[in-house]
Design an enzyme around this catalytic site. Structure first.
Site, PDB file in Angstrom:
ATOM      1  NE  ARG A 170      -3.124   0.295   3.270  1.00 10.62           N
ATOM      2  CZ  ARG A 170      -4.361   0.722   3.061  1.00 10.62           C
ATOM      3  NH1 ARG A 170      -5.161  -0.006   2.337  1.00 10.62           N
ATOM      4  NH2 ARG A 170      -4.787   1.838   3.580  1.00 10.62           N
ATOM      5  NE  ARG A 174       4.408   8.946  -5.046  1.00 12.42           N
ATOM      6  CZ  ARG A 174       3.629   9.274  -4.028  1.00 12.42           C
ATOM      7  NH1 ARG A 174       4.076  10.064  -3.072  1.00 12.42           N
ATOM      8  NH2 ARG A 174       2.394   8.844  -3.989  1.00 12.42           N
ATOM      9  NE  ARG A 247      -3.964  -5.493  15.859  1.00 11.48           N
ATOM     10  CZ  ARG A 247      -3.462  -5.742  17.054  1.00 11.48           C
ATOM     11  NH1 ARG A 247      -3.638  -6.920  17.637  1.00 11.48           N
ATOM     12  NH2 ARG A 247      -2.779  -4.798  17.686  1.00 11.48           N
ATOM     13  NE  ARG A 278      -3.680   5.828  12.047  1.00 13.09           N
ATOM     14  CZ  ARG A 278      -3.949   5.230  10.900  1.00 13.09           C
ATOM     15  NH1 ARG A 278      -3.259   5.506   9.825  1.00 13.09           N
ATOM     16  NH2 ARG A 278      -4.916   4.333  10.816  1.00 13.09           N
ATOM     17  CD  GLU A 304      -5.661   4.993  14.562  1.00 16.06           C
ATOM     18  OE1 GLU A 304      -5.819   6.157  14.115  1.00 16.06           O
ATOM     19  OE2 GLU A 304      -5.512   4.006  13.828  1.00 16.06           O
ATOM     20  CE1 TYR A 352      -6.748  -1.531   5.571  1.00 13.53           C
ATOM     21  CE2 TYR A 352      -4.724  -2.781   5.302  1.00 13.53           C
ATOM     22  CZ  TYR A 352      -5.371  -1.627   5.684  1.00 13.53           C
ATOM     23  OH  TYR A 352      -4.639  -0.573   6.170  1.00 13.53           O
ATOM     24  CG  ASP A 354      -8.046   1.686   0.628  1.00 18.94           C
ATOM     25  OD1 ASP A 354      -7.850   1.520   1.852  1.00 18.94           O
ATOM     26  OD2 ASP A 354      -7.126   1.758  -0.204  1.00 18.94           O
TER      27      ASP A 354
HETATM   28  N1  UDP Z   1       3.071   1.601   7.422  1.00 22.80           N
HETATM   29  C1  UDP Z   1       4.302   1.710   8.017  1.00 22.80           C
HETATM   30  N2  UDP Z   1       4.702   2.906   8.538  1.00 22.80           N
HETATM   31  C2  UDP Z   1       3.920   3.995   8.501  1.00 22.80           C
HETATM   32  C3  UDP Z   1       2.650   3.902   7.871  1.00 22.80           C
HETATM   33  C4  UDP Z   1       2.252   2.690   7.358  1.00 22.80           C
HETATM   34  O1  UDP Z   1       5.028   0.745   8.086  1.00 22.80           O
HETATM   35  O2  UDP Z   1       4.324   5.043   9.016  1.00 22.80           O
HETATM   36  C5  UDP Z   1       2.659   0.288   6.869  1.00 22.80           C
HETATM   37  C6  UDP Z   1       2.171  -0.648   7.947  1.00 22.80           C
HETATM   38  O3  UDP Z   1       2.578  -1.936   7.603  1.00 22.80           O
HETATM   39  C7  UDP Z   1       0.679  -0.513   7.868  1.00 22.80           C
HETATM   40  C8  UDP Z   1       0.439  -0.297   6.383  1.00 22.80           C
HETATM   41  O4  UDP Z   1       1.587   0.434   5.955  1.00 22.80           O
HETATM   42  O5  UDP Z   1       0.041  -1.648   8.370  1.00 22.80           O
HETATM   43  C9  UDP Z   1      -0.814   0.487   6.081  1.00 22.80           C
HETATM   44  O6  UDP Z   1      -0.825   1.632   6.894  1.00 22.80           O
HETATM   45  P1  UDP Z   1      -1.885   2.781   6.819  1.00 22.80           P
HETATM   46  O7  UDP Z   1      -1.568   3.724   7.900  1.00 22.80           O
HETATM   47  O8  UDP Z   1      -1.976   3.268   5.430  1.00 22.80           O
HETATM   48  O9  UDP Z   1      -3.218   1.983   7.153  1.00 22.80           O
HETATM   49  P2  UDP Z   1      -4.668   2.568   7.433  1.00 22.80           P
HETATM   50  O10 UDP Z   1      -4.848   2.344   8.872  1.00 22.80           O
HETATM   51  O11 UDP Z   1      -4.603   4.026   7.103  1.00 22.80           O
HETATM   52  O12 UDP Z   1      -5.591   1.755   6.590  1.00 22.80           O
END
Ligand code: UDP
Length: 370
Positions: A170, A174, A247, A278, A304, A352, A354
């Site tokens: 995901r 870049r 989760r 976060r 969170e 999962y 979006d």
């Molecule tokens: N991820 C990570 N570091 C970050 C943000 C995301 O390693 O700072 C990885 C982590 O494996 C996570 C996945 O990317 O489970 C998806 O994260 P995201 O925060 O996009 O998930 P959301 O909760 O927003 O669906």
């Protein structure tokens, strides 16, 4: 009164289906066990700020038809997600881009960054077998250890070697200074909040809140010819094959008497020691302004915390590892035997998804069904 469809759950999948069915002249009843509509995209106004009560939702899509669809129900602002990572007080730009590589390694050009990544990814030979190997093979060990490992293990409560590689795909990598998290043509937050958007989808449709379908299944089933069920598929079957793992997330919300706490909508805490994954500062989804364009004097933040789901918790994320995917397949077979019930959405399909994918999937189902 007899309905054509009883729609269980007023989240995006349920709301889209309800809207389309009603538009086709079907009689629909939407029920939800919560006191509010909109499922996990629900937003609630606090001190002029739309608070994402069940976690941050940033709408993004590459699907033009989905964008055209949602913009019928809400105007979207130009919010672009650019989270910041905080690793023990060191700040990094996300997703992984030239700002990140410069801070991590002092590299200045894309070639230098690429050389550093190549040097570090060489330790993984062959096809990555788990999330750790996938992450290192994408961006190397330094970034894996500071920006991925701790966050992922907190979010999923599992070691990165036990998680499937696709989760990390995901995240874009870049060699430019583009720190827009999503690779999406269309992105934004509905002006006025998601609740209002879902309200618009459900305009003119009967909705009953605080109604638990599974507790009153027999009576409720009598009301309609067909059921669209968007709750957890294992719960529907009384967990009879065992429960699927999810989760769950817990939020600690705080209203602060200051205008700016962290200067960004999302800051990810990527070290292992900080207990939260976060912090969301909701006002920045709408540029710190109220609906009249005035600066907001206060701010709401949400810490969170990720936890393993147990009975009675809200499920948020399906754990799509091998064990759970197998169990889901078994439940899916049972679901196929329920002739008058459609299972849909993140929980109904244990996927999962979006938001845009959920809407796309609901629209496809409508085409098939209606
Ligand atoms: N991820 C990570 N570091 C970050 C943000 C995301 O390693 O700072 C990885 C982590 O494996 C996570 C996945 O990317 O489970 C998806 O994260 P995201 O925060 O996009 O998930 P959301 O909760 O927003 O669906």
């Amino acid at each position: 009164m007899k309905y054509d469809y009883l729609i269980v759950g007023s989240g995006l999948y349920g709301a889209v289906f309800a809207h389309e069915a009603a538009a086709k002249g079907k009689k629909v009843l939407v029920i939800d066990k919560r006191p509010n509509i909109a499922g996990n995209v629900y937003t609630e106004k606090v001190e002029g700020i739309n608070v994402h009560k069940y976690g941050a939702h940033i709408f993004h899509t590459n699907l033009k038809h989905v964008w055209d669809y949602v913009t019928r129900f809400a105007e979207f602002n130009r919010f672009t997600n650019s989270p910041v990572a905080n690793f023990n007080g060191e700040l990094y730009s996300l997703p992984f881009n030239m700002y990140t590589f410069n801070k991590m390694w002092g590299v200045v050009t894309p070639e230098e960054a690429q050389a550093k990544i190549d040097e570090q990814r060489a330790e993984i030979k062959g096809e990555p077998q788990n999330l750790e190997e996938q992450a290192i093979s994408l961006v190397g060990r330094d970034i894996y250890e500071k920006l991925i490992k701790g966050y992922t293990e907190k979010q999923w409560g599992r070691d990165c070697t036990e998680l499937p590689p696709f989760i990390i795909k995901r995240l874009p990598v870049r060699l430019t200074f583009d720190n827009n998290y999503f690779n999406a043509l269309y992105q934004g937050i509905p002006v006025g909040g998601y609740t209002k958007m879902v309200e618009n989808m459900l305009d003119g449709i009967e909705v009953r809140l605080n109604v638990d379908y599974l507790e009153n299944k027999e009576e409720l089933d009598k009301l309609a010819d067909k059921v669209l069920y968007t709750g957890a598929i294992d719960a529907y079957f009384g967990y009879k094959l065992g429960n699927l793992e999810y989760r769950s997330v817990r939020f600690e919300n705080e209203l602060l008497d200051k205008p700016n706490f962290q200067g960004n909508a999302a800051v990810n805490y990527t070290d292992r020691e900080t207990p939260w994954t976060r912090i969301i500062e909701h006002k920045w989804f709408e540029f710190g302004k109220d609906e009249n364009g005035n600066d907001l004097p206060k701010t709401v933040i949400s810490r969170e915390y990720s936890s393993e789901w147990k009975l009675g918790d809200e499920p948020y994320y399906p754990v799509n590892d091998e064990k759970n995917s197998k169990l889901y397949e078994e439940y899916k077979k049972l679901a196929e035997g329920e002739k008058n019930v459609i299972f849909g959405g993140r929980l109904g399909e244990y996927k999962y998804y979006d938001m845009d994918a959920v809407i796309d999937s609901a629209l496809k189902k409508c085409e098939e069904e209606l």
